[in-house]
Design an enzyme around this catalytic site. Structure first.
Site: not given
Ligand SMILES: [Zn+2]
Length: 386
Positions: A77, A80, A148, A188, A199, A201, A203
């Protein structure tokens, strides 16, 4: 919260946002060097954009390929933290742990080439019907946790506050960049939305043009102001509170409601009671409150649908902060609010955009906003019971 900026091997910015010791007090510093042999970013091959003369929309085209020398292994990943003791790995974060981290996307849809400020506009095929130019914006990735396997609904209130502060700090910085029309911080979540990295996260996009939905909103807000002398977004929030029919959650500083003309099978807006143009001006008290309210809302929505055995189904969603555009004339018409929506319409069904929606933008909902609000309220109560 302590902010530590650094650069990745190819020149991209990376920012650590720390809320734990020994980094918070500055007794220790995060790893600042990136040992990866990444090539410097190419000077020429940025994404481009073209104006669609039929709609007036800019379409960004990021089909370009920067030299993808190092493909991450299928099981690695890139979000990570680095493996302790490993000489090299292809993760984007040099340190072996982090609290919250933000960095420039390695393969961005919008990118301002270093040194280039004004967009070099031209016309495709030298025909003025097709204005084109480099997509001079910026795309950043924000990692909500080094874990994660967690999600935004599960992070601690302290961590959520750090995430809010990080999003606000980046919004403030990106709005200052030359040629940026609007900054959008969004998440998203779920493979149904097309997320490739599980993971946790989000944007942060800085657009070099006014995105279509904002342009539409500005037209509506302008016409409403001309007609009534009032502020459209402020009046909508006040009217939803006043009606109360679709309100699914309220706190001292925030209100969550299903909008009266919701178009998605699940859609919730979260707005501050006080007017704010963007995340940057939220007070510490409003941020603390949001750090409780937002994860609570997500935990509730993760119980909106249940499978045949009664087990909750994690909701796939898009959640984004609408902030006022930078244009000084339009800016006062904007107002900060979060829009969260899902493509899931039943435990085993997704909504696909059909001919009416994708061909003409004419939406047809399979449910009603009141039904969504009733189910969402129930799901939030279920989340409170644990
Ligand atoms: Zn990961």
């Amino acid at each position: 919260m302590r902010l530590t900026p650094t650069k990745l091997a190819d020149g991209r910015d990376l920012f650590y946002f720390d809320d734990t010791e020994p980094y918070l007090s500055g007794q220790a510093t995060r790893r600042l060097d990136d040992p990866r042999p990444l090539n410097k970013r190419p000077a020429m091959d940025g994404p481009e954009m073209r104006l669609d003369p039929l709609t007036g929309d800019w379409i960004a085209m990021a089909s370009y390929r920067m030299e993808r020398t190092f493909q991450p292994a299928a099981n690695a990943c890139p979000l990570c933290p680095a493996q302790p003791g490993a000489a090299y790995q292809d993760g984007e974060i040099p340190d072996s742990d982090y609290d919250v981290v933000v960095f420039e996307n390695r393969f961005p849809s919008f990118w301002r080439r270093p040194g280039q400020v004004a967009p070099a506009a031209h016309s495709l095929d030298s025909n003025p019907l097709w204005p084109a130019g480099p997509a001079n914006g910026r795309c950043e990735v924000i990692c909500f946790s080094s874990n994660h396997h967690t999600s935004l609904g599960q992070v601690s209130t302290t961590r959520m506050r750090t995430i809010i502060d990080a999003q606000a700090q980046r919004a403030g910085q990106l709005q200052q960049l030359a040629g940026i029309a609007q900054v959008f911080a969004f998440e998203n979540r779920g493979p149904e939305i097309g997320v490739t990295l599980p993971h946790p996260h989000g944007q942060i996009y800085a657009y070099p043009f006014l995105p279509p939905r904002t342009a539409q909103l500005m037209r509506q807000a302008k016409a409403y102001q001309a007609r009534t002398g009032r502020h459209l977004l402020a009046d909508v929030t006040a009217a939803e509170i006043d009606s109360g029919r679709r309100v699914i959650g309220q706190s001292d500083h925030w209100v969550a409601y299903v909008p009266a003309a919701a178009r998605w099978p699940v859609e919730v807006h979260l707005a501050p009671r006080q007017d704010h143009l963007d995340l940057t001006t939220l007070s510490p008290v409003e941020r603390d409150d949001l750090a409780e309210v937002y994860p609570h809302l997500l935990r509730g929505l993760d119980r909106y649908f249940r499978d045949a055995h009664g087990a909750p189904i994690a909701l796939p969603y898009v959640a984004g902060w609408h902030q006022a555009p930078t244009d000084p004339e339009l800016r006062p018409l904007g107002r900060l609010h979060l829009q969260l929506f899902s493509v899931r319409r039943a435990p085993d069904k997704l909504k696909y955009l059909g001919g009416s929606e994708s061909g003409l933008g004419a939406w047809i909902s399979d449910t009603t906003p009141e039904q969504i609000a009733d189910r969402a309220s129930q799901a939030l109560t279920e989340a409170d019971r644990g």
